[in-house]
Motif scaffolding. Structure first.
Motif, PDB file in Angstrom:
ATOM      1  N   TRP A 151       0.404  -1.229  -0.240  1.00  0.00           N
ATOM      2  CA  TRP A 151      -0.157   0.266   0.602  1.00  0.00           C
ATOM      3  C   TRP A 151       0.786   1.663  -0.018  1.00  0.00           C
ATOM      4  N   GLN A 152      -0.187   2.764  -0.614  1.00  0.00           N
ATOM      5  CA  GLN A 152       1.467   3.748  -1.150  1.00  0.00           C
ATOM      6  C   GLN A 152       0.595   4.577  -0.288  1.00  0.00           C
ATOM      7  N   SER A 153       1.060   5.271   0.231  1.00  0.00           N
ATOM      8  CA  SER A 153       0.368   7.109   1.040  1.00  0.00           C
ATOM      9  C   SER A 153       0.352   7.978  -0.466  1.00  0.00           C
ATOM     10  N   ALA A 159       2.580   3.315   2.968  1.00  0.00           N
ATOM     11  CA  ALA A 159       1.871   3.510   3.629  1.00  0.00           C
ATOM     12  C   ALA A 159       2.056   3.673   5.153  1.00  0.00           C
ATOM     13  N   ASN A 173      -2.252   6.458   5.570  1.00  0.00           N
ATOM     14  CA  ASN A 173      -2.678   6.497   4.137  1.00  0.00           C
ATOM     15  C   ASN A 173      -2.271   7.883   3.904  1.00  0.00           C
ATOM     16  N   PHE A 238       1.095   5.760  -5.682  1.00  0.00           N
ATOM     17  CA  PHE A 238      -0.661   5.727  -5.455  1.00  0.00           C
ATOM     18  C   PHE A 238      -1.389   5.407  -6.449  1.00  0.00           C
ATOM     19  N   ASN A 246      -6.992  -0.702   1.642  1.00  0.00           N
ATOM     20  CA  ASN A 246      -6.378  -0.201   1.919  1.00  0.00           C
ATOM     21  C   ASN A 246      -7.350   1.306   2.012  1.00  0.00           C
TER      22      ASN A 246
END
Length: 536
Positions: A151-153, A159, A173, A238, A246
């Motif tokens: 997962w990426q912010s 993230a 997030n 993202f 997420n």
């Protein structure tokens, strides 16, 4: 001139249906104590301007206790007022004054995350077995020490943030300083509902709920799949993922129902969610479905669009059918997170005409209309030099994006004053060089100004039940011409015609009575960025 809004025409409808809502970004509205940052007393001092527009409500962006890493959206005390904005007594005074002027008061609620300075997080990170250990999203590393998922912010990078105290990663997030709350935990839900009760009991009339589709995560921590290639630019990791794990968890509507029930126990309180992302249409429909969820939602259909086209309008409206069980839409062309529409959608030589047409379009769409402070003045995006940027997203992505700082500059009240009437000569962001000529005092003195035009349009919307709460039917949506009709059983049918291009267009307004118009509209030809409304 009376500053109190006129009575709602249909008493059977809730106050918020068809409302015009004025968003106030406190840091940049008015500074009462001269420290360079706008505050709650500053808002109260300038509230007659807002009431004078004829709007129904104000939405005040975060003023809560915060270290200001994300300028208030990183909350360290959900029930406290940050000293830079004033005190809880100042907030109570603002609510009292707003109500006295006939204005409802909405405030932001941030439920998906807190600041890392919040006492809840300080306790949660202290050990794996403390009473709030599970109030945030913690996870062990993979065997190689890397984050638990891909997962990426939103602000760039993973993230997940490593925390040596617990020997685990926590989810964020947004910024690393904004850890995600674990709303799967019933205790966290109860705490958040307690926050809602606190503000409802202080007399607020509605909530704008920030980043609601980020409120719950996939407990299995499954990797997000890649998004198919599109024509949209990708400036962050993202942007490469389909964020199905997420955000957008299927349990979010259950929490929404608990929140909505709490709000309805306090009367005619309005709930409006912010919903972005790749699945915004499905989620807005889901979050407002039936009578037990939220009243409304708004997305980023217009906020990040590079062009205003008939197709864009039709696509946005299609998500909100006028049928039982479906929610009520809210629309924003500008806000604190998106570059000014004038700077995104039109060349400078057409800005004045376009601003008038754009305002007429916003105020004739089916749904609620959200005006962002300064939009009634036609303010453009300010080019903030890199050494003056404070927005973490702008700094991280510079120079790829028009920064959020450029839409958050101080409100110009007095054209010839050194501080533009804001209250401080050296504010937290610089004044827009071209904004002095658009200041409130100068536009008040000009009967043809955008400010005076906006006031006329809001009055028209109140006078016409079809515009406030009627149905909408698309008649034509071509490359440049947009035509739709608004109809209400308690009023007449209105035809709204817009030329969204810089070239004249042939049009047919029918044989109706002209209600209002902007730009050239003679002989069956609608001039560049011209528009009109007729009663048919």
């Amino acid at each position: 001139m009376s500053t109190a809004p006129m009575p709602i025409l249909d008493a059977a409808e809730p106050w918020w249906k068809g409302a015009v809502i004025y968003q106030i970004y406190p840091r940049s509205f008015a500074d009462a104590n001269g420290d360079g940052v706008g505050d709650l007393p500053g808002i109260a001092a300038r509230l007659e301007h807002v009431a004078g527009l004829g709007v129904d409500a104000i939405w005040v962006s975060p003023f809560f206790t915060s270290p200001m890493r994300d300028f208030g959206y990183d909350v360290a005390d959900f029930c406290g007022v940050d000293p830079v904005f004033g005190t809880i007594a100042d907030f109570d005074a603002l609510v009292e004054k707003a109500h006295g002027l006939g204005l409802k008061v909405m405030i932001d609620q941030v439920y998906s995350h807190s600041s890392d300075q919040h006492p809840w997080f300080a306790e949660s990170r202290s050990s794996r077995d403390n009473p709030r250990a599970d109030w945030y999203v913690w996870a062990d590393p993979k065997p190689d020490g890397s984050p638990p998922s891909n997962w990426q912010s939103v602000f760039g990078g993973p993230a997940w943030q490593w925390d040596a105290r617990r020997g685990q990663y926590y989810l964020h997030n947004f910024l690393p300083e904004q850890p995600d709350l674990n709303l799967h935990n019933p205790e966290v839900q109860e705490a958040i509902l307690g926050v809602a009760r606190f503000w409802l009991e202080r007399g607020v009339d509605g909530f704008r709920i920030d980043a609601l589709n980020f409120a719950m995560h996939d407990p299995l921590l499954r990797d997000n799949p890649p998004l198919p290639q599109t024509n949209r630019p990708r400036s962050r990791p993202f942007d490469f993922q389909d964020k199905i794990h997420n955000q957008s968890h299927p349990d979010i509507p259950r929490f929404i129902e608990r929140l909505a029930a709490e709000m309805r126990r306090h009367g005619a309180v309005f709930s409006m969610a912010e919903v972005g992302g790749d699945h915004w249409a499905r989620e807005m429909a889901l979050y407002t479905q039936g009578d037990s969820r939220l009243d409304s939602a708004y997305g980023f259909n217009f906020l990040y669009a590079e062009r205003l086209t008939p197709g864009l309008v039709v696509d946005a409206l299609s998500v909100w059918p006028d049928a039982p069980g479906h929610g009520w839409p809210s629309w924003a062309f500008e806000n604190h997170d998106a570059p000014r529409a004038i700077s995104r959608w039109v060349a400078p030589n057409h800005a004045e005409a376009f601003a008038r047409m754009k305002m007429l379009l916003l105020l004739t769409l089916r749904g609620n209309a959200i005006l962002y402070q300064g939009e009634e003045l036609g303010l453009g995006q300010v080019d903030i030099p890199f050494d003056r940027l404070v927005d973490p997203e702008a700094i991280a992505n510079w120079p790829m994006t028009l920064s959020r700082d450029g839409v958050r500059t101080p409100m110009p009240w007095v054209a010839d004053a050194q501080d533009r009437g804001f209250g401080s000569v050296d504010p937290w962001l610089p004044h827009g060089a071209e904004h002095g000529a658009l200041a409130v005092d100068r536009q008040e003195a000009d009967a043809t100004s955008l400010l005076r035009w906006t006031r006329r349009l809001i009055a028209l919307r109140r006078d016409e039940p079809a515009l406030r709460a009627g149905s909408i039917r698309i008649v034509e949506a071509g490359e440049a011409l947009l035509v739709f009709e608004r109809e209400h059983p308690a009023g007449d049918t209105l035809r709204c015609v817009f030329n969204l291009s810089d070239r004249a267009q042939d049009f047919d307004a029918g044989n109706g009575e002209l209600r209002i118009a902007t730009g050239d509209h003679d002989g069956g030809v609608l001039g560049a960025y011209a528009a009109l409304v007729t009663r048919i």
